[in-house]
Design a protein around this motif. Structure first.
Motif, PDB file in Angstrom:
ATOM      1  N   VAL A 102      40.911  52.812  -3.489  1.00 47.17           N
ATOM      2  CA  VAL A 102      41.144  54.362  -3.353  1.00 47.17           C
ATOM      3  C   VAL A 102      40.057  54.989  -2.403  1.00 47.17           C
ATOM      4  N   ALA A 103      38.954  54.409  -2.301  1.00 42.50           N
ATOM      5  CA  ALA A 103      37.811  54.802  -1.300  1.00 42.50           C
ATOM      6  C   ALA A 103      38.508  54.605  -0.048  1.00 42.50           C
ATOM      7  N   GLU A 104      38.945  53.339   0.263  1.00 44.41           N
ATOM      8  CA  GLU A 104      39.294  52.948   1.777  1.00 44.41           C
ATOM      9  C   GLU A 104      40.475  54.005   2.085  1.00 44.41           C
ATOM     10  N   TYR A 105      41.559  54.129   1.329  1.00 38.04           N
ATOM     11  CA  TYR A 105      42.620  55.049   1.690  1.00 38.04           C
ATOM     12  C   TYR A 105      42.279  56.367   1.776  1.00 38.04           C
ATOM     13  N   SER A 106      41.203  56.869   0.985  1.00 41.70           N
ATOM     14  CA  SER A 106      40.798  58.401   1.073  1.00 41.70           C
ATOM     15  C   SER A 106      40.124  58.657   2.599  1.00 41.70           C
ATOM     16  N   ALA A 107      39.382  57.492   2.746  1.00 41.67           N
ATOM     17  CA  ALA A 107      38.902  57.393   4.238  1.00 41.67           C
ATOM     18  C   ALA A 107      40.045  57.510   5.438  1.00 41.67           C
ATOM     19  N   ARG A 108      41.115  56.768   5.211  1.00 41.22           N
ATOM     20  CA  ARG A 108      41.860  56.434   6.055  1.00 41.22           C
ATOM     21  C   ARG A 108      42.827  57.945   6.231  1.00 41.22           C
ATOM     22  N   PHE A 109      43.529  58.047   5.132  1.00 43.20           N
ATOM     23  CA  PHE A 109      44.409  59.345   5.299  1.00 43.20           C
ATOM     24  C   PHE A 109      43.758  60.754   5.274  1.00 43.20           C
ATOM     25  N   ASP A 110      42.846  60.829   4.287  1.00 42.63           N
ATOM     26  CA  ASP A 110      42.032  62.320   4.398  1.00 42.63           C
ATOM     27  C   ASP A 110      40.575  62.474   5.016  1.00 42.63           C
ATOM     28  N   LYS A 111      40.351  61.376   5.687  1.00 45.00           N
ATOM     29  CA  LYS A 111      39.160  61.301   6.572  1.00 45.00           C
ATOM     30  C   LYS A 111      37.681  61.798   5.369  1.00 45.00           C
ATOM     31  N   ALA A 112      37.863  61.199   4.318  1.00 47.30           N
ATOM     32  CA  ALA A 112      36.805  61.704   3.373  1.00 47.30           C
ATOM     33  C   ALA A 112      36.067  60.352   2.817  1.00 47.30           C
ATOM     34  N   GLU A 113      34.836  60.394   2.954  1.00 52.06           N
ATOM     35  CA  GLU A 113      33.844  59.235   2.839  1.00 52.06           C
ATOM     36  C   GLU A 113      33.137  59.627   1.483  1.00 52.06           C
ATOM     37  N   LEU A 114      33.708  59.087   0.459  1.00 58.74           N
ATOM     38  CA  LEU A 114      33.028  59.487  -0.707  1.00 58.74           C
ATOM     39  C   LEU A 114      32.252  58.445  -1.599  1.00 58.74           C
ATOM     40  N   SER A 115      31.299  58.698  -2.123  1.00 63.55           N
ATOM     41  CA  SER A 115      30.613  57.549  -2.968  1.00 63.55           C
ATOM     42  C   SER A 115      31.176  57.455  -4.365  1.00 63.55           C
TER      43      SER A 115
END
Length: 428
Positions: free
Chosen positions: A46-59
């Motif tokens: 989920v974190a990887e796809y959020s960074a890839r598609f939404d440009k969001a780095e979330l812990s």
């Protein structure tokens, strides 16, 4: 285009330039990959796809209680009041709908008792789209009816880059937990469960092509409300139609997305031409013309029909998500219509009122699905399940035909199960 034939007497003053159903991006393979990886890798995927598609780095993905309160405190007071107005209307209508859903138990034959119960779902996932604009009505439409239905836990997912006001909207609507996850990865997380996100029983709410495809792929073990395509509005009008109002309403919906399908079906040629000119005139000053204009060019249509019967026949083929009736006797005309998502009767009933706050739900069937289903409502969150119980006379009523039917079908196990209770009853 429709799978049903268009009446030959329908003439297109403006035909759609593209077919919305054929323009879906080839997303099936990518979505399948997302679901598989979220199922096997959980939060990491989920974190990887959020960074890839939404440009969001979330812990972490879940919105904390403090963040919810902060979003609420920053909400403009008038915006909050308007959101609470919408919530009150949607809740009141959902409560009325719930009140119409009766439970039953009847003795259908002597000793044979049948019934059904309405049981709320235990956990539901509400996808709240971010979109081009902060659609504050979106969480209201999916979360409020779930709470009215009595769902045990309502999970909301919205894109991590969604406006902070959307978090406040989820909070005010009653979401039990809110997660900053968007797209296909949000649907996958709610469907299979991760370390952070609990698995739900049903997923509701509209989204883009990736969200829609993800809902299609996870359906089965998990329920969904429907597969929603691009938004639609059609207006039925006779000689009494107001060209300025019709063009305004068409463009109001067209600004949702460049793939919105908008159309006028009319019996009046002069009105058809006037609306065509009025749309072009209004686009010159509309701030969202880049979106609305492309939607109109690609998917807009004006259909001229020789009579009311043909107008109704073509409308029922389209089965539009939103269907407005602008005719001389709109209420009488509306009773002749059968296929639509939601019906707007008379010129005072704009789609915009339902979209935002009047109380009916704005999550509706598209792409012809209005021929077989309605939109999101309180019943979406309830399962109606049957039960039965028999006394001794009931066994005497149903066992003999059940025995005979089982024997004629060659199902010996069935025959024995049907006969056993009758044999014991007779032995007593």
């Amino acid at each position: 285009m429709s799978r049903l034939p268009i009446p030959e007497t329908v003439t297109f003053i403006k035909a759609p330039g593209r077919d919305a159903a054929a323009d879906n991006a080839p997303v099936e393979k990518l979505v399948a990959e997302v679901i598989a990886r979220v199922e096997s890798e959980g939060d990491a995927a989920v974190a990887e796809y959020s960074a890839r598609f939404d440009k969001a780095e979330l812990s972490r993905f879940e919105v904390t209680a403090e963040e919810r309160e902060q979003a609420l405190s920053r909400l403009d007071p008038q915006t909050r009041a308007d959101t609470e107005f919408a919530i009150a209307n949607v809740r009141a209508f959902a409560e009325a709908q719930l009140g119409s859903m009766s439970e039953i138990e009847i003795e259908i034959r002597l000793g044979v008792h049948l019934g059904h119960r309405n049981i709320p779902l235990e956990r539901v996932g509400c996808y709240v789209p971010g979109g081009r604009y902060p659609l504050l009505s979106a969480p209201v439409m999916s979360i409020v009816p779930a709470k009215v239905a009595g769902v045990g836990e309502v999970i909301a997912c919205l894109p991590p880059n969604a406006h902070e006001a959307m978090i406040a909207g989820c909070h005010l609507s009653g979401a039990d937990r809110i997660f900053r996850i968007g797209g296909a990865q949000a649907i996958a997380a709610m469907a299979v469960g991760t370390e952070s996100v609990p698995a739900v029983d049903k997923i509701v709410g509209p989204g883009n092509a990736f969200v829609n495809e993800a809902k299609r792929q996870i359906f089965g073990p998990v329920g969904i409300d429907q597969l929603a395509g691009p938004s639609e509005i059609f207006i039925l009008a006779d000689h009494t139609g107001d060209a300025e109002m019709i063009a305004t309403d068409l463009l109001a919906q067209a600004e949702h997305d460049t793939r919105t399908r908008v159309g006028l079906i009319t019996t009046d040629a002069a009105l058809a031409k006037a609306v065509l000119a009025e749309v072009d005139r209004q686009l010159e000053t509309l701030s969202t013309a880049a979106t609305a204009g492309q939607a109109w060019r690609d998917y807009g249509e004006i259909a001229l029909c020789p009579d009311e019967a043909t107008m109704i026949a073509y409308s029922d083929i389209v089965a539009a998500e939103h269907l407005q009736v602008h005719t001389e006797d709109a209420k009488a005309f509306a009773r002749r219509l059968s296929h639509y998502g939601s019906l707007f009767i008379g010129t005072n009933a704009s789609v915009v009122y339902s979209d935002k706050c009047c109380g009916t739900n704005h999550t509706l069937p598209t792409m012809g699905a209005g021929r077989y289903t309605g939109g999101l409502w309180v019943g979406t969150y309830i399962k109606t399940v049957t039960h039965q119980w028999l006394d001794e006379e009931g066994i005497r009523q149903v066992a003999p035909p059940a025995v005979r039917q089982s024997a004629s079908e060659g199902l010996e196990g069935h025959r024995r199960a049907a006969a056993l209770r009758l044999e014991r009853l007779q032995a007593r």
